[in-house]
Motif scaffolding. Structure first.
Motif, PDB file in Angstrom:
ATOM      1  N   UNK A 121       0.836  -1.206   0.000  1.00 21.31           N
ATOM      2  CA  UNK A 121       0.000   0.000   0.000  1.00 21.31           C
ATOM      3  C   UNK A 121       0.871   1.257   0.000  1.00 21.31           C
ATOM      4  N   UNK A 122       1.945   1.238   0.777  1.00 28.38           N
ATOM      5  CA  UNK A 122       2.844   2.393   0.839  1.00 28.38           C
ATOM      6  C   UNK A 122       3.514   2.647  -0.515  1.00 28.38           C
ATOM      7  N   UNK A 123       3.967   1.576  -1.161  1.00 30.45           N
ATOM      8  CA  UNK A 123       4.594   1.726  -2.487  1.00 30.45           C
ATOM      9  C   UNK A 123       3.597   2.226  -3.522  1.00 30.45           C
ATOM     10  N   UNK A 124       2.372   1.710  -3.467  1.00 29.24           N
ATOM     11  CA  UNK A 124       1.354   2.144  -4.426  1.00 29.24           C
ATOM     12  C   UNK A 124       0.993   3.614  -4.226  1.00 29.24           C
ATOM     13  N   UNK A 125       0.998   4.054  -2.972  1.00 27.73           N
ATOM     14  CA  UNK A 125       0.686   5.455  -2.683  1.00 27.73           C
ATOM     15  C   UNK A 125       1.845   6.365  -3.153  1.00 27.73           C
ATOM     16  N   UNK A 126       3.077   5.971  -2.863  1.00 29.22           N
ATOM     17  CA  UNK A 126       4.234   6.801  -3.216  1.00 29.22           C
ATOM     18  C   UNK A 126       4.517   6.778  -4.708  1.00 29.22           C
ATOM     19  N   UNK A 127       4.286   5.634  -5.348  1.00 33.53           N
ATOM     20  CA  UNK A 127       4.609   5.483  -6.775  1.00 33.53           C
ATOM     21  C   UNK A 127       3.404   4.955  -7.553  1.00 33.53           C
ATOM     22  N   UNK A 128       2.344   5.755  -7.673  1.00 28.29           N
ATOM     23  CA  UNK A 128       1.174   5.285  -8.423  1.00 28.29           C
ATOM     24  C   UNK A 128       1.518   5.179  -9.923  1.00 28.29           C
TER      25      UNK A 128
END
Length: 129
Positions: A121-128
């Motif tokens: 979730x953190x990666x998807x938020x930071x790097x959509x």
């Protein structure tokens, strides 16, 4: 083409089975803890604990990089889109988690048994994408 399709199905099935086994083993051996406890444990832990936590999170991150590589080869949507196919070290992944959670009390108090979905979730938020 039929051979490649059959081979890709086998590869996909193997990848999914491996990921399922890894997640099951991680869940079976894990104890629930809050995200705040995870972050505090990292912040206040000794060097050995920090390196173990960084190693665990880095392995999760590298698994996501592998999944992205597989999806890219299949012309499918990626699960997140880092700049220039960037990879990170464990401490950077934990920093991304910390940034994602911020001071959100709801997230900080949420119980988890491993950090894989939190990292995703953190990666998807930071790097959509």
């Amino acid at each position: 083409i039929i051979c490649q399709t059959s081979r890709m199905r086998k590869l996909t099935a193997t990848l999914c089975l491996t990921l399922a086994v890894l997640l099951f083993c991680a869940q079976a051996n894990a104890k629930d803890y809050t995200i705040e406890e995870f972050l505090n444990g990292y912040r206040s832990g000794d060097m050995i604990l920090k390196r173990v936590m960084e190693g665990d999170v880095a392995q999760m991150g590298h698994a996501f990089v592998s999944v992205n590589g597989f999806l890219k080869n299949q012309n499918k949507d990626l699960i997140y889109c880092p700049p220039n196919e960037k990879t990170f070290t464990g401490d950077k992944y934990i920093e991304i988690i910390r940034s994602y959670v911020g001071n959100n009390e709801t997230l900080l108090k949420r119980k988890i048994s491993n950090t894989s979905m939190l990292l995703l979730f953190a990666l998807r938020k930071k790097y959509p994408c």
